[in-house]
Design a protein around this motif. Structure first.
Motif, PDB file in Angstrom:
ATOM      1  N   THR A   1       6.091  -2.760 -11.656  1.00 60.64           N
ATOM      2  CA  THR A   1       7.332  -2.159 -11.157  1.00 60.64           C
ATOM      3  C   THR A   1       7.444  -2.338  -9.651  1.00 60.64           C
ATOM      4  O   THR A   1       8.516  -2.664  -9.129  1.00 60.64           O
ATOM      5  CB  THR A   1       7.376  -0.664 -11.529  1.00 60.64           C
ATOM      6  N   THR A   2       6.330  -2.158  -8.964  1.00 56.32           N
ATOM      7  CA  THR A   2       6.337  -2.296  -7.508  1.00 56.32           C
ATOM      8  C   THR A   2       6.778  -3.702  -7.095  1.00 56.32           C
ATOM      9  O   THR A   2       7.606  -3.858  -6.193  1.00 56.32           O
ATOM     10  CB  THR A   2       4.934  -1.985  -6.953  1.00 56.32           C
ATOM     11  N   ALA A   3       6.239  -4.715  -7.774  1.00 54.72           N
ATOM     12  CA  ALA A   3       6.616  -6.090  -7.446  1.00 54.72           C
ATOM     13  C   ALA A   3       8.114  -6.307  -7.657  1.00 54.72           C
ATOM     14  O   ALA A   3       8.801  -6.894  -6.820  1.00 54.72           O
ATOM     15  CB  ALA A   3       5.811  -7.062  -8.313  1.00 54.72           C
TER      16      ALA A   3
ATOM     17  N   ASN B   1       0.846  -1.189   0.000  1.00 58.85           N
ATOM     18  CA  ASN B   1       0.000   0.000   0.000  1.00 58.85           C
ATOM     19  C   ASN B   1       0.879   1.236   0.000  1.00 58.85           C
ATOM     20  O   ASN B   1       1.857   1.307   0.735  1.00 58.85           O
ATOM     21  CB  ASN B   1      -0.887   0.033   1.240  1.00 58.85           C
ATOM     22  N   PHE B   2       0.534   2.172  -0.828  1.00 58.77           N
ATOM     23  CA  PHE B   2       1.202   3.477  -0.792  1.00 58.77           C
ATOM     24  C   PHE B   2       0.227   4.487  -0.201  1.00 58.77           C
ATOM     25  O   PHE B   2      -0.949   4.482  -0.543  1.00 58.77           O
ATOM     26  CB  PHE B   2       1.574   3.942  -2.205  1.00 58.77           C
ATOM     27  N   THR B   3       0.745   5.311   0.688  1.00 56.33           N
ATOM     28  CA  THR B   3      -0.082   6.406   1.187  1.00 56.33           C
ATOM     29  C   THR B   3       0.392   7.652   0.475  1.00 56.33           C
ATOM     30  O   THR B   3       1.588   7.913   0.412  1.00 56.33           O
ATOM     31  CB  THR B   3       0.130   6.621   2.703  1.00 56.33           C
ATOM     32  N   LEU B   4      -0.518   8.383  -0.076  1.00 51.73           N
ATOM     33  CA  LEU B   4      -0.094   9.612  -0.718  1.00 51.73           C
ATOM     34  C   LEU B   4      -1.062  10.737  -0.382  1.00 51.73           C
ATOM     35  O   LEU B   4      -2.209  10.503  -0.009  1.00 51.73           O
ATOM     36  CB  LEU B   4       0.053   9.456  -2.234  1.00 51.73           C
ATOM     37  N   THR B   5      -0.550  11.945  -0.477  1.00 51.10           N
ATOM     38  CA  THR B   5      -1.353  13.106  -0.137  1.00 51.10           C
ATOM     39  C   THR B   5      -1.710  13.852  -1.415  1.00 51.10           C
ATOM     40  O   THR B   5      -0.832  14.253  -2.171  1.00 51.10           O
ATOM     41  CB  THR B   5      -0.566  14.029   0.808  1.00 51.10           C
TER      42      THR B   5
ATOM     43  N   SER C   1      -0.957  -0.735 -17.492  1.00 53.85           N
ATOM     44  CA  SER C   1      -0.171   0.274 -16.787  1.00 53.85           C
ATOM     45  C   SER C   1      -0.760   0.556 -15.407  1.00 53.85           C
ATOM     46  O   SER C   1      -1.968   0.688 -15.251  1.00 53.85           O
ATOM     47  CB  SER C   1      -0.166   1.556 -17.626  1.00 53.85           C
ATOM     48  N   GLY C   2       0.112   0.599 -14.422  1.00 53.01           N
ATOM     49  CA  GLY C   2      -0.342   0.905 -13.067  1.00 53.01           C
ATOM     50  C   GLY C   2      -0.819  -0.302 -12.287  1.00 53.01           C
ATOM     51  O   GLY C   2      -1.323  -0.167 -11.178  1.00 53.01           O
ATOM     52  N   CYS C   3      -0.636  -1.507 -12.823  1.00 57.05           N
ATOM     53  CA  CYS C   3      -1.159  -2.683 -12.132  1.00 57.05           C
ATOM     54  C   CYS C   3      -0.180  -3.216 -11.085  1.00 57.05           C
ATOM     55  O   CYS C   3      -0.481  -4.159 -10.380  1.00 57.05           O
ATOM     56  CB  CYS C   3      -1.515  -3.782 -13.125  1.00 57.05           C
TER      57      CYS C   3
ATOM     58  N   PHE D   1      16.432  -0.851 -14.723  1.00 55.09           N
ATOM     59  CA  PHE D   1      15.340   0.048 -14.374  1.00 55.09           C
ATOM     60  C   PHE D   1      14.511   0.435 -15.597  1.00 55.09           C
ATOM     61  O   PHE D   1      15.005   0.422 -16.726  1.00 55.09           O
ATOM     62  CB  PHE D   1      15.894   1.322 -13.722  1.00 55.09           C
ATOM     63  N   GLN D   2      13.266   0.808 -15.332  1.00 55.37           N
ATOM     64  CA  GLN D   2      12.364   1.174 -16.429  1.00 55.37           C
ATOM     65  C   GLN D   2      12.912   2.376 -17.204  1.00 55.37           C
ATOM     66  O   GLN D   2      12.763   2.470 -18.401  1.00 55.37           O
ATOM     67  CB  GLN D   2      10.975   1.494 -15.859  1.00 55.37           C
ATOM     68  N   HIS D   3      13.548   3.305 -16.498  1.00 56.03           N
ATOM     69  CA  HIS D   3      14.107   4.481 -17.174  1.00 56.03           C
ATOM     70  C   HIS D   3      15.628   4.520 -17.048  1.00 56.03           C
ATOM     71  O   HIS D   3      16.194   5.526 -16.611  1.00 56.03           O
ATOM     72  CB  HIS D   3      13.501   5.758 -16.609  1.00 56.03           C
TER      73      HIS D   3
ATOM     74  N   ASP E   1      12.860  -4.265 -15.784  1.00 53.50           N
ATOM     75  CA  ASP E   1      11.614  -3.514 -15.904  1.00 53.50           C
ATOM     76  C   ASP E   1      11.515  -2.904 -17.298  1.00 53.50           C
ATOM     77  O   ASP E   1      12.174  -1.913 -17.588  1.00 53.50           O
ATOM     78  CB  ASP E   1      11.584  -2.412 -14.831  1.00 53.50           C
ATOM     79  N   GLU E   2      10.737  -3.499 -18.135  1.00 49.02           N
ATOM     80  CA  GLU E   2      10.579  -3.063 -19.536  1.00 49.02           C
ATOM     81  C   GLU E   2      11.928  -2.754 -20.181  1.00 49.02           C
ATOM     82  O   GLU E   2      12.171  -1.643 -20.636  1.00 49.02           O
ATOM     83  CB  GLU E   2       9.669  -1.843 -19.618  1.00 49.02           C
ATOM     84  N   PRO E   3      12.807  -3.761 -20.192  1.00 45.38           N
ATOM     85  CA  PRO E   3      14.185  -3.500 -20.632  1.00 45.38           C
ATOM     86  C   PRO E   3      14.277  -3.077 -22.089  1.00 45.38           C
ATOM     87  O   PRO E   3      15.161  -2.323 -22.455  1.00 45.38           O
ATOM     88  CB  PRO E   3      14.883  -4.836 -20.406  1.00 45.38           C
TER      89      PRO E   3
HETATM   90  N1  ATP Z   1       6.030   5.837  -4.647  1.00 42.62           N
HETATM   91  C1  ATP Z   1       4.701   5.727  -4.895  1.00 42.62           C
HETATM   92  N2  ATP Z   1       3.835   6.479  -4.187  1.00 42.62           N
HETATM   93  C2  ATP Z   1       2.518   6.362  -4.400  1.00 42.62           C
HETATM   94  N3  ATP Z   1       1.966   5.543  -5.278  1.00 42.62           N
HETATM   95  C3  ATP Z   1       2.773   4.768  -6.012  1.00 42.62           C
HETATM   96  C4  ATP Z   1       4.189   4.827  -5.860  1.00 42.62           C
HETATM   97  N4  ATP Z   1       4.747   3.945  -6.721  1.00 42.62           N
HETATM   98  C5  ATP Z   1       3.721   3.376  -7.380  1.00 42.62           C
HETATM   99  N5  ATP Z   1       2.539   3.853  -6.958  1.00 42.62           N
HETATM  100  C6  ATP Z   1       1.189   3.435  -7.421  1.00 42.62           C
HETATM  101  O1  ATP Z   1       1.142   2.036  -7.398  1.00 42.62           O
HETATM  102  C7  ATP Z   1       0.492   1.538  -8.542  1.00 42.62           C
HETATM  103  C8  ATP Z   1       1.398   0.563  -9.263  1.00 42.62           C
HETATM  104  O2  ATP Z   1       2.505   1.256  -9.807  1.00 42.62           O
HETATM  105  P1  ATP Z   1       3.633   0.538 -10.649  1.00 42.62           P
HETATM  106  O3  ATP Z   1       4.678   1.530 -10.940  1.00 42.62           O
HETATM  107  O4  ATP Z   1       4.049  -0.697  -9.954  1.00 42.62           O
HETATM  108  O5  ATP Z   1       2.847   0.179 -11.980  1.00 42.62           O
HETATM  109  P2  ATP Z   1       3.362  -0.563 -13.303  1.00 42.62           P
HETATM  110  O6  ATP Z   1       2.569  -1.797 -13.427  1.00 42.62           O
HETATM  111  O7  ATP Z   1       4.837  -0.705 -13.273  1.00 42.62           O
HETATM  112  O8  ATP Z   1       2.922   0.469 -14.426  1.00 42.62           O
HETATM  113  P3  ATP Z   1       3.652   0.823 -15.818  1.00 42.62           P
HETATM  114  O9  ATP Z   1       3.355  -0.282 -16.744  1.00 42.62           O
HETATM  115  O10 ATP Z   1       2.956   2.078 -16.227  1.00 42.62           O
HETATM  116  O11 ATP Z   1       5.091   1.000 -15.542  1.00 42.62           O
HETATM  117  C9  ATP Z   1       0.082   2.732  -9.367  1.00 42.62           C
HETATM  118  O12 ATP Z   1      -1.273   2.991  -9.099  1.00 42.62           O
HETATM  119  C10 ATP Z   1       0.939   3.851  -8.853  1.00 42.62           C
HETATM  120  O13 ATP Z   1       0.226   5.053  -8.907  1.00 42.62           O
END
Ligand code: ATP
Ligand code: MG
Lengths: 275, 260
Positions: B51-53, B12-16, B46-48, B86-88, B163-165
């Motif tokens: 990258t986080t995993a 879980n990410f907490t964001l403001t 995208s966003g699933c 890294f992705q970038h 990550d998307e090499p």
């Molecule tokens: N540091 C962070 N703070 C808050 N939210 C984050 C952070 N990193 C990722 N997220 C959220 O977590 C979710 C997953 O992000 P992630 O980067 O893992 O997606 P992804 O599958 O790699 O997407 P993409 O294919 O666009 O790279 C997204 O909703 C993103 O907004």
């Protein structure tokens, strides 16, 4: 391949080729300075020479005190504490800014003093410094040091907090130690901020130098300023002032040059093309 | 060596946003295994949470729940056993391409002649031997990405996280590097977990394809193509390729997905 490489390199060395058609920077600066001097020279002579002076009168006074060697002796005297104080400020300000920016505990413990120190009314503290350090060389170094330390330190600190997290993660992902991350990632990434701080400090150090010469043993360029002011010789008074400003400009460009050498990537990333 | 276990992983990410705190669930009890020497593709909209995993597996991010183990040891931080692309790209801008590759090697303790030779060897591998002295801003996006790949490969990790090499590369370079990766895998038997948006790429390179949706596991699709996969052109035309690709496509478009 070699051909392409060469051409690319060439482009990297010369500033934007399309800037050629525009007026070069130095020409604009020269023009601006010439214009200001001309206007000053035009109006200056109509002012009472006690209240003001003008370029040709200042040039004459310059010739006078430089011929006798008085100006250069004073400059030499002034520069000694300047160099020591200023470099001491760099040597302590940069590492301090780096660790305060990088480590949470140090930030919490020391940050407040640095912020406060920047606003410290140093002139008011000079008498106290004299009590501690006497009237000589040491107190001058201390005044210059204290005045230049904070802009350097604060800029470095700000720079560290602006380092992209992703670059630090590169270090982490290769299991770099904290020291390696600090010295090989944070330090180079902060370099533009450090250089900006060092440049800002030039002005403050010059002011501090003169202040120190006014309030401790009257000496160096500060002495020329005070003595000629007391004799209502305003033209001579302006000589060290102009000289110091020129010195600051020179030092500034020297630092810029140095920055290009140690951080050539910066100009490329941030783009030096201006409107 | 190199088995990755992702167990019940949540993040879980907490964001403001505008002064209000909200929680984003990037991963929701994700579980799958990458076996020793296996190549697994991670695919999903995208966003699933791909990258986080990957970042949690690398040790750059902590889990909110569950864990990742590599060879049975829970991941608590980064290690030389894992390499990340890294992705970038994330090259250090003040270092040349070669120095960027050398950086990782130096962290592993390599010095002197072998250091230079190894760095050069991996730059050559990604086709950048002639640009070794260029800084990142003098390289195109795709070239930067290749330096990032060389940097991760050079330290010879047992687990490669990518990550998307090949995302930023042109078709030709991408195919060259895909082939190169297959060769490296055939030679070194590294465990590879990579993220991609490219269905073809996932089928060509992976043994199994993990399809994610909203931080969860949607489906795991095995790729029945035999190894070594030398003739990629022939594989692309094969029946199995088309079938597997279709299965992945269907999983991506399964109920709940809003991406077309
Ligand atoms: N540091 C962070 N703070 C808050 N939210 C984050 C952070 N990193 C990722 N997220 C959220 O977590 C979710 C997953 O992000 P992630 O980067 O893992 O997606 P992804 O599958 O790699 O997407 P993409 O294919 O666009 O790279 C997204 O909703 C993103 O907004
Ligand atoms: Mg991603």
């Amino acid at each position: 391949m070699a051909d392409i490489t060469e051409r690319l390199d060439e482009k990297a060395d010369t500033p934007a080729a399309d800037a050629k058609r525009r007026l070069p920077r130095s020409a604009i600066t020269t023009l601006s300075v010439a214009l200001v001097l001309l206007i000053w020279e035009g109006f200056g002579p109509y002012i009472n020479p006690v209240f003001g002076s003008y370029p040709s009168a200042i040039a004459m006074a310059f010739w006078e005190i430089s011929r006798t060697g008085k100006l250069w002796a004073a400059l030499y005297e002034s520069l000694q504490p300047f160099v020591v104080g200023y470099f001491l400020a760099i040597a302590i300000g940069v590492p301090l800014g780096l660790i305060v920016g990088r480590f949470r505990t140090l930030d919490a413990a020391l940050g407040i003093y640095i912020t406060a120190g920047y606003a410290m009314p140093l002139v008011a503290l000079v008498p106290l410094l004299i009590l501690w350090l006497g009237l000589g060389f040491k107190v001058k170094v201390a005044v210059i040091f204290l005045m230049s330390l904070f802009p350097i330190c604060i800029n470095t600190w700000v720079g560290v907090t602006a380092v992209p997290k992703s670059l630090i993660e590169v270090g982490k992902s290769f299991v770099a130690s904290n020291t390696v991350i600090l010295l090989r990632i944070v330090l180079p990434a902060t370099l533009p901020y450090i250089m900006a701080g060092i440049r800002l400090a030039v002005g403050r150090a010059v002011v501090a130098m003169v202040v120190a010469e006014f309030f401790t043993t009257i000496s160096g360029l500060g002495a020329i300023i005070i003595n000629s002011a007391n004799n209502f010789d305003t033209a001579t008074m302006f000589v060290p002032i102009v000289l110091l400003m020129l010195m600051a400009i020179g030092l500034n460009s020297l630092i810029l040059l140095f920055e290009r050498r140690v951080a050539p990537w910066q100009a490329e990333i941030s783009g030096r093309d201006k409107e | 060596m190199g088995e990755i276990n992702i167990v019940d992983l949540s993040k879980n990410f907490t964001l403001t946003v505008d002064g209000k705190t909200q929680t984003v669930q990037a991963l929701n009890r994700l579980s799958f295994t990458v076996r020793e020497s296996e190549v697994v593709a991670l695919i999903g909209p995208s966003g699933c949470g791909k990258t986080t995993a990957l970042r949690i597996a690398m040790g750059l991010e902590s889990a909110s729940g569950g864990k990742v183990t590599v060879d049975g040891r829970e991941v608590k931080g980064c290690g030389h056993d894992r390499g990340m692309v890294f992705q970038h790209a994330e090259l250090l801008p003040w270092l040349t391409a070669m120095q960027n590759v050398m950086f990782g090697l130096e962290m592993k303790g390599m010095r002197g002649q072998p250091l230079h030779e190894t760095a050069m060897q991996y730059l050559d591998l990604v086709g950048l031997k002639d640009s070794y002295h260029r800084r990142p801003y003098q390289l195109s996006g795709g070239m930067q990405q290749r330096v990032g790949i060389a940097r991760a490969l050079a330290i010879d990790p047992t687990v490669l996280l990518m990550d998307e090499p090949f995302g930023a590369l042109d078709a030709q370079t991408r195919e060259d590097l895909q082939e190169e990766l297959l060769k490296i895998h055939a030679r070194t038997h590294k465990t590879i977990l990579f993220v991609t948006h490219d269905l073809d790429e996932s089928v060509l390179l992976a043994d199994r394809v993990v399809v994610m949706q909203h931080g969860r596991l949607q489906e795991i699709i095995p790729v029945p193509l035999p190894r070594p996969r030398n003739d990629l052109a022939a594989l692309r035309g094969s029946q199995e390729f088309a079938e597997t690709r279709y299965k992945i496509w269907r999983a991506l478009h399964a109920a709940g997905s809003t991406v077309h």
